[in-house]
Motif scaffolding. Structure first.
Motif, PDB file in Angstrom:
ATOM      1  N   GLU A   1       2.902  30.924  -3.616  1.00 27.86           N
ATOM      2  CA  GLU A   1       3.327  31.506  -4.885  1.00 27.86           C
ATOM      3  C   GLU A   1       2.831  32.940  -5.034  1.00 27.86           C
ATOM      4  OE1 GLU A   1       2.246  29.021  -8.122  1.00 27.86           O
ATOM      5  OE2 GLU A   1       3.510  27.347  -7.494  1.00 27.86           O
ATOM      6  N   LEU A   2       1.608  33.197  -4.566  1.00 25.96           N
ATOM      7  CA  LEU A   2       1.072  34.552  -4.646  1.00 25.96           C
ATOM      8  C   LEU A   2       1.821  35.471  -3.682  1.00 25.96           C
ATOM      9  CD1 LEU A   2      -0.953  36.461  -5.872  1.00 25.96           C
ATOM     10  CD2 LEU A   2      -2.612  35.769  -4.149  1.00 25.96           C
ATOM     11  N   ARG A   3       2.144  34.968  -2.492  1.00 23.69           N
ATOM     12  CA  ARG A   3       2.912  35.775  -1.538  1.00 23.69           C
ATOM     13  C   ARG A   3       4.270  36.136  -2.108  1.00 23.69           C
ATOM     14  NH1 ARG A   3       1.333  31.823   2.214  1.00 23.69           N
ATOM     15  NH2 ARG A   3       3.505  31.125   2.360  1.00 23.69           N
ATOM     16  N   ASN A   4       4.924  35.187  -2.756  1.00 21.92           N
ATOM     17  CA  ASN A   4       6.235  35.458  -3.351  1.00 21.92           C
ATOM     18  C   ASN A   4       6.139  36.507  -4.452  1.00 21.92           C
ATOM     19  OD1 ASN A   4       7.416  33.559  -1.670  1.00 21.92           O
ATOM     20  ND2 ASN A   4       7.263  31.900  -3.173  1.00 21.92           N
ATOM     21  N   LEU A   5       5.100  36.378  -5.273  1.00 27.79           N
ATOM     22  CA  LEU A   5       4.909  37.358  -6.347  1.00 27.79           C
ATOM     23  C   LEU A   5       4.723  38.766  -5.778  1.00 27.79           C
ATOM     24  CD1 LEU A   5       2.837  36.997  -9.564  1.00 27.79           C
ATOM     25  CD2 LEU A   5       2.390  38.955  -8.096  1.00 27.79           C
ATOM     26  N   LEU A   6       3.887  38.877  -4.753  1.00 26.14           N
ATOM     27  CA  LEU A   6       3.618  40.187  -4.160  1.00 26.14           C
ATOM     28  C   LEU A   6       4.843  40.737  -3.436  1.00 26.14           C
ATOM     29  CD1 LEU A   6      -0.007  39.722  -2.789  1.00 26.14           C
ATOM     30  CD2 LEU A   6       0.727  40.958  -4.840  1.00 26.14           C
ATOM     31  N   SER A   7       5.644  39.859  -2.854  1.00 26.37           N
ATOM     32  CA  SER A   7       6.853  40.301  -2.167  1.00 26.37           C
ATOM     33  C   SER A   7       7.839  40.930  -3.145  1.00 26.37           C
ATOM     34  CB  SER A   7       7.507  39.114  -1.445  1.00 26.37           C
ATOM     35  OG  SER A   7       8.703  39.510  -0.810  1.00 26.37           O
ATOM     36  N   VAL A   8       8.045  40.260  -4.270  1.00 30.04           N
ATOM     37  CA  VAL A   8       8.948  40.799  -5.298  1.00 30.04           C
ATOM     38  C   VAL A   8       8.383  42.096  -5.873  1.00 30.04           C
ATOM     39  CG1 VAL A   8       9.967  40.361  -7.561  1.00 30.04           C
ATOM     40  CG2 VAL A   8       9.887  38.538  -5.852  1.00 30.04           C
ATOM     41  N   PHE A   9       7.088  42.090  -6.158  1.00 29.40           N
ATOM     42  CA  PHE A   9       6.422  43.287  -6.708  1.00 29.40           C
ATOM     43  C   PHE A   9       6.571  44.486  -5.768  1.00 29.40           C
ATOM     44  CE2 PHE A   9       2.417  45.625  -5.982  1.00 29.40           C
ATOM     45  CZ  PHE A   9       2.394  46.402  -7.128  1.00 29.40           C
ATOM     46  N   SER A  10       6.281  44.276  -4.486  1.00 32.97           N
ATOM     47  CA  SER A  10       6.314  45.381  -3.525  1.00 32.97           C
ATOM     48  C   SER A  10       7.731  45.904  -3.343  1.00 32.97           C
ATOM     49  CB  SER A  10       5.759  44.913  -2.173  1.00 32.97           C
ATOM     50  OG  SER A  10       4.445  44.423  -2.318  1.00 32.97           O
ATOM     51  N   ARG A  11       8.700  44.999  -3.258  1.00 33.41           N
ATOM     52  CA  ARG A  11      10.091  45.422  -3.085  1.00 33.41           C
ATOM     53  C   ARG A  11      10.566  46.220  -4.298  1.00 33.41           C
ATOM     54  NH1 ARG A  11      15.252  43.905  -4.232  1.00 33.41           N
ATOM     55  NH2 ARG A  11      16.802  44.229  -2.580  1.00 33.41           N
TER      56      ARG A  11
ATOM     57  N   GLU B   1       0.306  54.178  -4.308  1.00 33.53           N
ATOM     58  CA  GLU B   1       0.468  53.647  -5.661  1.00 33.53           C
ATOM     59  C   GLU B   1       0.685  52.143  -5.637  1.00 33.53           C
ATOM     60  OE1 GLU B   1       2.520  57.633  -7.646  1.00 33.53           O
ATOM     61  OE2 GLU B   1       3.750  56.020  -6.835  1.00 33.53           O
ATOM     62  N   THR B   2       1.402  51.669  -4.635  1.00 38.08           N
ATOM     63  CA  THR B   2       1.698  50.235  -4.545  1.00 38.08           C
ATOM     64  C   THR B   2       0.475  49.433  -4.111  1.00 38.08           C
ATOM     65  OG1 THR B   2       3.988  50.786  -3.957  1.00 38.08           O
ATOM     66  CG2 THR B   2       3.245  48.542  -3.527  1.00 38.08           C
ATOM     67  N   ALA B   3      -0.212  49.901  -3.075  1.00 39.18           N
ATOM     68  CA  ALA B   3      -1.375  49.167  -2.558  1.00 39.18           C
ATOM     69  C   ALA B   3      -2.540  49.169  -3.535  1.00 39.18           C
ATOM     70  CB  ALA B   3      -1.819  49.769  -1.231  1.00 39.18           C
ATOM     71  N   SER B   4      -2.619  50.196  -4.381  1.00 40.03           N
ATOM     72  CA  SER B   4      -3.741  50.286  -5.320  1.00 40.03           C
ATOM     73  C   SER B   4      -3.759  49.119  -6.295  1.00 40.03           C
ATOM     74  CB  SER B   4      -3.682  51.603  -6.093  1.00 40.03           C
ATOM     75  OG  SER B   4      -2.545  51.637  -6.948  1.00 40.03           O
ATOM     76  N   PHE B   5      -2.608  48.489  -6.525  1.00 34.10           N
ATOM     77  CA  PHE B   5      -2.560  47.322  -7.411  1.00 34.10           C
ATOM     78  C   PHE B   5      -3.545  46.253  -6.937  1.00 34.10           C
ATOM     79  CE2 PHE B   5      -0.796  43.045  -8.152  1.00 34.10           C
ATOM     80  CZ  PHE B   5      -0.851  43.024  -9.528  1.00 34.10           C
TER      81      PHE B   5
ATOM     82  N   ALA C   1       5.677  44.143   2.810  1.00 42.65           N
ATOM     83  CA  ALA C   1       6.823  43.924   1.926  1.00 42.65           C
ATOM     84  C   ALA C   1       7.356  45.250   1.397  1.00 42.65           C
ATOM     85  CB  ALA C   1       6.421  43.014   0.760  1.00 42.65           C
ATOM     86  N   PHE C   2       6.448  46.174   1.108  1.00 42.65           N
ATOM     87  CA  PHE C   2       6.854  47.491   0.627  1.00 42.65           C
ATOM     88  C   PHE C   2       7.675  48.214   1.699  1.00 42.65           C
ATOM     89  CE2 PHE C   2       6.128  52.070   0.298  1.00 42.65           C
ATOM     90  CZ  PHE C   2       6.448  52.311  -1.022  1.00 42.65           C
ATOM     91  N   GLN C   3       7.219  48.134   2.949  1.00 43.80           N
ATOM     92  CA  GLN C   3       7.931  48.791   4.039  1.00 43.80           C
ATOM     93  C   GLN C   3       9.326  48.220   4.216  1.00 43.80           C
ATOM     94  OE1 GLN C   3       6.993  51.418   5.664  1.00 43.80           O
ATOM     95  NE2 GLN C   3       8.815  51.460   6.986  1.00 43.80           N
ATOM     96  N   LYS C   4       9.461  46.900   4.110  1.00 37.86           N
ATOM     97  CA  LYS C   4      10.781  46.282   4.201  1.00 37.86           C
ATOM     98  C   LYS C   4      11.683  46.764   3.069  1.00 37.86           C
ATOM     99  CE  LYS C   4       9.292  42.069   6.572  1.00 37.86           C
ATOM    100  NZ  LYS C   4       9.157  40.583   6.481  1.00 37.86           N
ATOM    101  N   GLY C   5      11.106  46.893   1.876  1.00 34.53           N
ATOM    102  CA  GLY C   5      11.888  47.396   0.751  1.00 34.53           C
ATOM    103  C   GLY C   5      12.348  48.825   0.977  1.00 34.53           C
ATOM    104  N   ARG C   6      11.463  49.664   1.512  1.00 25.80           N
ATOM    105  CA  ARG C   6      11.832  51.047   1.798  1.00 25.80           C
ATOM    106  C   ARG C   6      12.919  51.121   2.863  1.00 25.80           C
ATOM    107  NH1 ARG C   6       8.511  55.203   0.055  1.00 25.80           N
ATOM    108  NH2 ARG C   6      10.174  56.489   0.921  1.00 25.80           N
ATOM    109  N   GLU C   7      12.816  50.244   3.864  1.00 25.12           N
ATOM    110  CA  GLU C   7      13.847  50.221   4.904  1.00 25.12           C
ATOM    111  C   GLU C   7      15.198  49.828   4.325  1.00 25.12           C
ATOM    112  OE1 GLU C   7      12.280  47.576   7.804  1.00 25.12           O
ATOM    113  OE2 GLU C   7      10.852  49.038   8.628  1.00 25.12           O
ATOM    114  N   GLU C   8      15.201  48.912   3.355  1.00 21.10           N
ATOM    115  CA  GLU C   8      16.446  48.534   2.695  1.00 21.10           C
ATOM    116  C   GLU C   8      17.030  49.728   1.941  1.00 21.10           C
ATOM    117  OE1 GLU C   8      15.842  45.188   0.185  1.00 21.10           O
ATOM    118  OE2 GLU C   8      15.130  43.886   1.795  1.00 21.10           O
ATOM    119  N   VAL C   9      16.164  50.469   1.252  1.00 19.96           N
ATOM    120  CA  VAL C   9      16.622  51.647   0.508  1.00 19.96           C
ATOM    121  C   VAL C   9      17.221  52.685   1.455  1.00 19.96           C
ATOM    122  CG1 VAL C   9      15.880  53.598  -0.908  1.00 19.96           C
ATOM    123  CG2 VAL C   9      14.977  51.319  -1.371  1.00 19.96           C
TER     124      VAL C   9
END
Length: 290
Positions: free
Chosen positions: A75-85, A96-100, A144-152
């Motif tokens: 559940e925590l992994r899913n939350l962080l995945s959505v947050f990072s994306r 800014e993202t990792a500082s969370f 997860a953030f990197q995957k989101g950036r690659e999608e963008v």
């Protein structure tokens, strides 16, 4: 028998204080003029931190603190995945993202120190476990953030490719496809698909491929053009290539490139005039009115 880890109980008992301090750290960073996170509303920050801590406590109480990939942390992994994306899509930086995650270390270490100050072994173990967990979660956030950036980036590249290969209807039965930039394999495929789709939709019999905006024409570019022309011919449309500048003409001759009987013109205007003639229409100049 597995030794009981006191970390989960510490976080549970001091959840409210840890949450308050963590939110304070987040909001102080949000108000920094050098961060984009200030765009996030305070209520969203509070809700996000609260949900994280709840899932974090569940993972700690499971005792599986050495395997963040287990079902206890799903559940925590899913939350962080959505947050990072979401952060990636909104244009936030990796810092800014990792500082969370990393801003949580200070409140956690403070409560651990207060609780285990008299037991150095337990204090050391709890701090080590906490640091290891948050670093691991931070790495998951960055992945997860990197995957989101690659999608963008992929979506932007696709949009730019579509915008850079527009098919224009010049006249009934006459299309123009201006090509701008380097014509590589990926763009060649996009050019071909766009042209063939428009030929099918409009029933056009003549297509002008204008390469005025193509910086250089080599053997590979010529092959891409010839494949596009051949595909258009199979669809029943004849092609004219315009934008043959002197340097491009010299390159074609120097490389002994055979354009396979394809009509070429120096300018789009010349190509359009030829297309009109092939369509059975004549362009007549009218005398200027006094």
């Amino acid at each position: 028998m597995q030794q009981q880890n006191p970390l989960g109980e510490i976080v549970r008992q001091h959840e409210a204080d840890i949450l308050a301090d963590w939110i304070k750290e987040q909001l102080e960073r949000d108000r920094s003029p050098n961060t984009r996170i200030s765009l996030v509303r305070e209520a969203e920050v509070r809700e996000l931190c609260k949900n994280f801590l709840q899932h974090f406590i569940q993972g700690l109480q499971s005792g599986q603190t050495h395997n963040l990939q287990g079902p206890e942390w799903s559940e925590l992994r899913n939350l962080l995945s959505v947050f990072s994306r979401d952060r990636a899509l909104q244009g936030y930086t990796p810092t800014e993202t990792a500082s969370f995650i990393y801003l949580l270390k200070k409140p956690l270490f403070a409560r651990i120190g207060q609780t285990l100050a008299k037991n150095s072994d337990s204090l050391y173990q709890a701090i080590w476990t906490t640091n290891d967990l948050l670093d691991g979660l931070g790495l998951q956030v960055m992945e997860a953030f990197q995957k989101g950036r690659e999608e963008v980036i992929s979506r932007q590249q696709q949009e730019m490719m579509e915008l850079s290969t527009p098919v224009v209807k010049l006249w009934d039965g006459i299309l123009a496809l201006p090509v701008i930039g380097t014509l590589d394999s990926a763009r060649s495929q996009a050019v071909m698909e766009s042209l063939l789709q428009t030929i099918m939709e409009t029933g056009s019999k003549i297509a002008i491929i204008d390469i005025t905006g193509v910086p250089t024409v080599d053997t590979l570019v010529a092959q891409h053009l010839m494949k596009t022309v051949a595909a258009a011919r199979l669809m029943g449309a004849d092609c004219i290539i315009s934008g043959i500048r002197p340097q491009i003409a010299q390159t074609i001759v120097h490389l002994a490139i055979d354009l396979g009987g394809i009509s070429t013109k120096a300018t789009l205007a010349d190509a359009f005039r030829l297309a009109m003639q092939r369509a059975g229409m004549n362009i007549v100049s009218q005398p200027a009115r006094a």
